[in-house]
Motif scaffolding. Structure first.
Motif, mmCIF file in Angstrom:
data_model
loop_
_atom_site.group_PDB
_atom_site.id
_atom_site.type_symbol
_atom_site.label_atom_id
_atom_site.label_comp_id
_atom_site.label_asym_id
_atom_site.label_seq_id
_atom_site.Cartn_x
_atom_site.Cartn_y
_atom_site.Cartn_z
ATOM 1 N N HIS A 107 12.231 -12.607 -4.781
ATOM 2 C CA HIS A 107 11.218 -11.735 -4.332
ATOM 3 C C HIS A 107 11.192 -11.511 -3.284
ATOM 4 N N CYS A 108 10.053 -11.022 -2.725
ATOM 5 C CA CYS A 108 9.655 -10.440 -1.220
ATOM 6 C C CYS A 108 10.742 -10.485 -1.137
ATOM 7 N N TRP A 152 -2.679 -6.860 -2.848
ATOM 8 C CA TRP A 152 -1.610 -5.945 -3.045
ATOM 9 C C TRP A 152 -2.124 -4.600 -2.828
ATOM 10 N N TYR A 154 7.878 -10.454 -9.928
ATOM 11 C CA TYR A 154 9.483 -9.826 -9.604
ATOM 12 C C TYR A 154 8.603 -8.214 -9.611
ATOM 13 N N CYS A 178 6.715 -6.514 -7.149
ATOM 14 C CA CYS A 178 7.232 -6.936 -6.155
ATOM 15 C C CYS A 178 8.029 -5.900 -4.714
ATOM 16 N N TRP A 208 11.579 -6.227 -4.409
ATOM 17 C CA TRP A 208 12.090 -6.112 -5.600
ATOM 18 C C TRP A 208 13.080 -4.280 -6.570
ATOM 19 N N GLN A 216 7.645 -15.526 3.941
ATOM 20 C CA GLN A 216 6.712 -14.591 2.547
ATOM 21 C C GLN A 216 5.423 -14.830 2.091
#
Length: 175
Positions: A36-37, A80, A135, A138, A141, A171
């Motif tokens: 991810h990221c 986020w 995930y 993200c 992703w 990350q």
């Protein structure tokens, strides 16, 4: 008004109205759905972005364009919902101006257009890591899944121990 760009390049003008801890731009050629990221985009074309600059211009060659470019910026303090994301692709003669998903990061594109319509719904219901919050939420992703299904972007070769970069790509680590 968006400045005219040379037809042999994509011009990306970035205006940071908030402070960012991490900011990067990747030209995506492969995806790694086990990550991810930034690592989701495997070996990608990295373009230098300076988090300290309020305004900056990047010029991206279109001699061998990637499937897409992806701009990501994580704010200070991290939140986020304020993470900035913009996926875009080469489109000769087109221009676009707007925010990179959030109001804190303005972007002007020349010879490119944003890619819209991807999100959590792009992840197949049976995707192995979908149940993992790291995930599923993200956005990198999510976009990688969109690229896989809409642009046939290939998977990266399997990862091996010799591929480990001690410095690694930037990350955000959750603790």
């Amino acid at each position: 008004m968006i400045p005219v760009a040379d037809s042999e390049e994509v011009r990306v003008d970035i205006e940071a109205r908030d402070r960012y801890r991490i900011m990067w731009l990747a030209g995506i050629r492969e995806v790694d759905m086990t990550q991810h990221c930034l690592k989701t985009f495997a070996e990608c074309d990295r373009h230098r972005v300076d988090t300290k600059l309020r305004r900056q211009t990047l010029r991206l060659s279109v001699a061998n364009p990637p499937a897409a470019w992806y701009l990501c910026a994580l704010p200070i303090p991290w939140d986020w919902q304020r993470n900035a994301h913009l996926a875009f692709e080469y489109a000769p003669g087109e221009t676009w101006a707007g925010d990179a998903l959030v109001r804190g990061l303005g972007v002007h594109l020349a010879n490119a257009r944003p890619i819209m319509g991807w999100g959590e719904h792009s992840i197949p219901r049976d995707a192995q890591m979908r149940a993992s919050r790291l995930y599923r939420t993200c956005r990198n992703w999510q976009f990688a899944w969109w690229l896989r299904s809409h642009r046939d972007v290939p998977d990266a070769p399997p990862f091996t121990e010799k591929d480990i970069d001690e410095e690694g790509p930037e990350q955000l680590e959750f603790s």
